[in-house]
Design an enzyme around this catalytic site. Structure first.
Site, PDB file in Angstrom:
ATOM      1  N   TYR A 122       0.689  -0.897   0.133  1.00 29.18           N
ATOM      2  CA  TYR A 122      -0.210  -0.026  -0.086  1.00 29.18           C
ATOM      3  C   TYR A 122       0.828   1.151  -0.137  1.00 29.18           C
ATOM      4  O   TYR A 122       1.691   1.440   0.491  1.00 29.18           O
ATOM      5  CB  TYR A 122      -1.533   0.286   1.541  1.00 29.18           C
ATOM      6  CG  TYR A 122      -2.012  -0.367   0.796  1.00 29.18           C
ATOM      7  CD1 TYR A 122      -3.211   1.276   0.444  1.00 29.18           C
ATOM      8  CD2 TYR A 122      -3.017  -0.801   1.296  1.00 29.18           C
ATOM      9  CE1 TYR A 122      -4.440   1.023  -0.657  1.00 29.18           C
ATOM     10  CE2 TYR A 122      -4.798  -1.017   0.777  1.00 29.18           C
ATOM     11  CZ  TYR A 122      -5.111  -0.030  -0.387  1.00 29.18           C
ATOM     12  OH  TYR A 122      -6.396   0.008  -0.879  1.00 29.18           O
ATOM     13  N   GLU A 157      -0.277   4.407  -0.812  1.00 29.23           N
ATOM     14  CA  GLU A 157      -1.194   6.035  -0.802  1.00 29.23           C
ATOM     15  C   GLU A 157      -0.368   7.246   0.019  1.00 29.23           C
ATOM     16  O   GLU A 157       0.519   6.647   0.178  1.00 29.23           O
ATOM     17  CB  GLU A 157      -2.574   6.208  -0.063  1.00 29.23           C
ATOM     18  CG  GLU A 157      -3.195   5.236  -0.236  1.00 29.23           C
ATOM     19  CD  GLU A 157      -4.686   5.333   0.377  1.00 29.23           C
ATOM     20  OE1 GLU A 157      -4.583   5.546   1.550  1.00 29.23           O
ATOM     21  OE2 GLU A 157      -5.610   5.074  -0.017  1.00 29.23           O
ATOM     22  N   ASP A 172      -5.275  13.452 -25.723  1.00 33.97           N
ATOM     23  CA  ASP A 172      -5.248  12.237 -25.060  1.00 33.97           C
ATOM     24  C   ASP A 172      -5.000  11.113 -26.170  1.00 33.97           C
ATOM     25  O   ASP A 172      -5.193  11.399 -27.123  1.00 33.97           O
ATOM     26  CB  ASP A 172      -7.199  11.708 -24.544  1.00 33.97           C
ATOM     27  CG  ASP A 172      -7.213  10.399 -24.384  1.00 33.97           C
ATOM     28  OD1 ASP A 172      -6.380   9.859 -24.671  1.00 33.97           O
ATOM     29  OD2 ASP A 172      -8.408  10.118 -23.896  1.00 33.97           O
ATOM     30  N   THR A 222      -2.747   5.857 -22.336  1.00 36.21           N
ATOM     31  CA  THR A 222      -2.882   4.912 -21.881  1.00 36.21           C
ATOM     32  C   THR A 222      -1.595   4.910 -21.591  1.00 36.21           C
ATOM     33  O   THR A 222      -0.317   5.696 -22.299  1.00 36.21           O
ATOM     34  CB  THR A 222      -3.563   4.178 -22.516  1.00 36.21           C
ATOM     35  OG1 THR A 222      -3.519   3.649 -23.383  1.00 36.21           O
ATOM     36  CG2 THR A 222      -5.125   4.094 -22.242  1.00 36.21           C
ATOM     37  N   LYS A 231      -0.937   0.618 -25.481  1.00 34.21           N
ATOM     38  CA  LYS A 231      -1.779   0.380 -26.324  1.00 34.21           C
ATOM     39  C   LYS A 231       0.202   0.682 -27.542  1.00 34.21           C
ATOM     40  O   LYS A 231       0.772  -0.265 -27.089  1.00 34.21           O
ATOM     41  CB  LYS A 231      -2.506   1.428 -27.064  1.00 34.21           C
ATOM     42  CG  LYS A 231      -3.774   1.682 -26.167  1.00 34.21           C
ATOM     43  CD  LYS A 231      -5.223   2.751 -26.435  1.00 34.21           C
ATOM     44  CE  LYS A 231      -6.023   2.728 -26.078  1.00 34.21           C
ATOM     45  NZ  LYS A 231      -7.261   3.204 -25.622  1.00 34.21           N
ATOM     46  N   ARG A 280      -0.953  -2.358 -18.605  1.00 36.94           N
ATOM     47  CA  ARG A 280      -2.760  -1.715 -18.050  1.00 36.94           C
ATOM     48  C   ARG A 280      -2.462  -0.552 -17.836  1.00 36.94           C
ATOM     49  O   ARG A 280      -2.068  -1.113 -16.779  1.00 36.94           O
ATOM     50  CB  ARG A 280      -3.644  -2.272 -18.459  1.00 36.94           C
ATOM     51  CG  ARG A 280      -4.370  -3.549 -19.791  1.00 36.94           C
ATOM     52  CD  ARG A 280      -4.864  -4.678 -19.312  1.00 36.94           C
ATOM     53  NE  ARG A 280      -6.164  -3.570 -20.445  1.00 36.94           N
ATOM     54  CZ  ARG A 280      -6.241  -3.840 -21.626  1.00 36.94           C
ATOM     55  NH1 ARG A 280      -5.145  -4.529 -22.073  1.00 36.94           N
ATOM     56  NH2 ARG A 280      -6.701  -2.656 -21.958  1.00 36.94           N
TER      57      ARG A 280
HETATM   58  C1  LIG Z   1      -8.478   3.301 -25.130  1.00 38.25           C
HETATM   59  C2  LIG Z   1      -8.328   4.900 -24.404  1.00 38.25           C
HETATM   60  C3  LIG Z   1      -8.786   5.368 -23.446  1.00 38.25           C
HETATM   61  C4  LIG Z   1      -9.059   4.740 -22.052  1.00 38.25           C
HETATM   62  O1  LIG Z   1      -7.893   3.875 -21.905  1.00 38.25           O
HETATM   63  P1  LIG Z   1      -8.520   2.387 -20.556  1.00 38.25           P
HETATM   64  O2  LIG Z   1      -7.179   2.174 -20.495  1.00 38.25           O
HETATM   65  O3  LIG Z   1      -9.263   1.410 -21.220  1.00 38.25           O
HETATM   66  O4  LIG Z   1      -9.339   3.284 -19.843  1.00 38.25           O
HETATM   67  C5  LIG Z   1      -8.935   6.664 -23.194  1.00 38.25           C
HETATM   68  N1  LIG Z   1      -8.815   7.709 -24.383  1.00 38.25           N
HETATM   69  C6  LIG Z   1      -8.892   6.844 -25.413  1.00 38.25           C
HETATM   70  C7  LIG Z   1      -8.146   8.214 -26.680  1.00 38.25           C
HETATM   71  C8  LIG Z   1      -8.635   5.929 -26.001  1.00 38.25           C
HETATM   72  O5  LIG Z   1      -8.325   5.021 -26.890  1.00 38.25           O
END
Ligand SMILES: *Cc1c(COP(=O)(O)O)cnc(C)c1O
Length: 426
Positions: free
Chosen positions: A47, A49, A193, A219, A222, A228
C-alpha cells in the site's frame, strides 16, 4: 501442476490464442517478458497512498524508487516537465483531469464518439457525460479529417472550458497548434488524450502535443507497449491560467492540483506492481529498438491501408498517418455489418473490432466499419511483405462471408504463419 488449475488452464488457453492468431485490434499489443515479470511481482502487496517521499504508509522506500524511476523515464521519453504515473487506466487519467479542471455542469468539447472519439470524452453512459456538458466536433464527411474550421465555429459559440484533442479510431495526425489558437480565443484549457498514438509521438513520428497542450493524458498499454494503465503529463509551454507570474509557480500549482485529482480525487492506493512495469516499459521505449519498432508499425499500417484500398475498400480519410485505419465496409459490401465480419474473422483466428464509421447509419452493436491496427503484429515481427497477405485473408473471408470451409482453410494458413513468429519465453 498449479493448485488452481481451473484458472490456470483458462490462462493457458488464452496464451495459445494470442500465439496462434493475427492480432489486429489497434489498441492491443504484446508486452515484453520483463514488463510481465514486474506486473506479477511482490510490488502488488504494497500500500502506498500518496506520492514518492510523501506516503501515508510506512515501508514505501522501494516502491518510492520504482515510482520515481517511472516518473523520470516518462519525463525523458516525452520531454515532459511533470508527470503522474498512478492512474489505473486511460479513462481514469481523463477523469482525474476533468475533476481538476472542470466543475460539474461545465462544458467541454471533444471529437464525436461516432467519429472516432472515446467513451471517456463525453459519452452519456460515462461519468464524463453525466457530470459535465459535452459538446462535439466532427470529421468532414468528404475527407474524413477533423474539421478545424467547424470546430472553431462551434467553440466560439459554445465557449467550452476545455477543448480535447485525441481519439480511438482516427488515423490522422492532429493540429495541436491550431487547437491551441482556438482554445486561447475562448480562454479554454487544451488537453490531448494520446492513448492510441503515444508511442509514435514519443519517438517523434507524429506532432508533439506537449508543446501546445496544457495537459496530456495517455494509456500505457497501446502503442506504448507497457502494462495496462494511464498517465498524465505537462509540457513546457503553457500560459498562465492561475495568474502566477513565474512558469515554475504555474507548474507547481497545476501539478499539485492534478496529483490531488488522481489521489485522493478518484483513486486510493496506487498499483505499484503496475507502476514498476510502467518503469520497465518506459525504459524499453527509450531504446533505439523501440524507435525502429514504431517506424515499422507506421510503415506496416500504411502498406496495409493501401492494400485495402487496392482491393476496393474505402479507408476513411484514404489512408493513415499512424498505426491504425478505419474501413467503411459500405462501399464494397453494403449488406455486411462490422459485427458479422468481426465474428467471422475470429473463427479464422484473425482478431479485429467492429467500429462505427463517421456518419454511420448502423448502431454501435452492428456498425459499418472495422478498425484495424498494426502494433501487435509488428511486435510479433511482421514486416511489409506480410501486410498484403493478411489483407488477402480478410478480403477472402468478407467476400465469401458464409463459407465455413473457407474459414477453416484460412485459419490453417493463419496458424501456420503465426508459428513462424514465436513469443513469450518460458
Ligand atoms: C483506450 C482509450 C482510453 C481509455 O483507456 P482505458 O485504459 O481502457 O481506460 C482513453 N482515451 C482514448 C482516446 C482511448 O483510445
Amino acid at each position: 501442476m498449479k493448485r488452481d488449475s481451473q484458472v490456470f488452464e483458462i490462462i493457458e488457453k488464452e496464451r495459445q490464442r494470442q500465439m496462434s492468431g493475427i492480432e489486429l485490434i489497434a489498441s492491443e499489443n504484446f508486452v515484453s517478458d520483463e514488463v510481465m515479470e514486474a506486473m506479477g511481482s511482490v510490488m502488488t502487496n504494497k500500500y502506498a497512498e500518496g506520492y514518492p517521499g510523501k506516503r501515508y504508509y510506512g515501508g514505501c522506500q522501494f516502491v518510492d524508487e520504482t515510482e520515481q524511476l517511472a516518473i523520470d523515464r516518462l519525463k525523458e521519453l516525452f520531454g515532459a516537465v511533470w508527470v503522474n504515473v498512478q492512474p489505473h487506466s486511460g479513462a481514469q487519467a481523463n477523469m482525474a483531469v476533468f475533476l481538476t479542471l472542470l466543475k460539474p455542469g461545465d462544458k467541454f468539447m471533444g471529437l464525436d464518439l461516432s467519429h472516432g472519439g472515446h467513451l471517456s470524452h463525453g459519452s452519456k453512459v460515462n461519468s464524463s457525460g453525466m457530470l459535465y456538458s459535452p459538446i462535439a466536433y466532427e470529421v468532414d464527411e468528404e475527407t474524413g479529417m477533423v474539421d478545424y474550421d467547424k470546430m472553431e465555429e462551434i467553440a466560439l459559440i459554445e465557449k467550452p472550458k476545455l477543448l480535447l484533442a485525441g481519439a480511438s479510431a482516427y488515423s490522422r495526425d492532429w493540429d495541436y497548434k491550431r487547437m491551441r489558437a482556438i482554445a486561447d480565443k475562448i480562454g479554454a484549457f487544451l488537453m490531448a488524450d494520446i492513448a492510441h498514438p503515444a508511442g509514435l509521438i514519443a519517438v517523434g513520428l507524429l506532432n508533439d502535443p506537449l508543446k501546445y497542450c496544457h495537459v496530456v493524458t495517455s494509456t500505457t498499454h497501446k502503442t506504448l507497449r507497457g502494462p495496462r494503465g494511464g498517465i498524465i503529463m505537462m509540457g513546457e509551454d503553457f500560459e498562465n491560467p492561475f495568474g502566477k507570474t513565474t512558469m515554475k509557480g504555474v507548474v507547481r500549482k497545476m501539478s499539485s492540483l492534478f496529483d490531488s485529482g488522481v489521489f485522493p480525487g478518484i483513486q486510493g492506493g496506487p498499483l505499484e506492481h503496475i507502476i514498476a512495469a510502467k518503469a520497465v516499459a518506459f525504459g524499453e521505449a527509450l531504446q533505439k529498438e523501440y524507435k525502429d519498432y514504431m517506424k515499422q508499425v507506421k510503415k506496416n499500417a500504411n502498406i496495409m491501408a493501401n492494400a485495402f484500398i487496392d482491393k476496393g475498400y474505402h479507408v476513411i480519410s484514404d489512408g493513415t498517418d499512424n498505426h491504425l485505419m478505419l474501413i467503411d465496409l459500405r462501399t464494397k459490401f453494403p449488406e455486411i455489418t462490422g459485427r458479422k465480419v468481426e465474428n467471422r474473422l475470429v473463427l479464422a483466428d484473425i482478431t479485429v473490432n467492429k467500429n462505427m464509421v463517421p456518419f454511420d447509419n448502423r448502431s454501435p452493436f452492428q456498425a459499418s466499419g472495422l478498425r484495424i491496427g498494426t502494433p501487435a503484429i509488428t511486435t510479433r515481427g511482421m514486416k511489409e511483405d506480410h501486410m498484403p497477405v493478411i489483407v488477402d485473408f480478410i478480403d477472402q473471408i468478407i467476400s465469401d462471408i458464409d463459407n465455413d470451409e473457407l474459414i477453416i482453410k484460412v485459419k490453417e494458413q493463419v496458424n501456420a504463419m503465426m508459428s513462424e513468429f514465436p513469443m513469450f519465453a518460458g
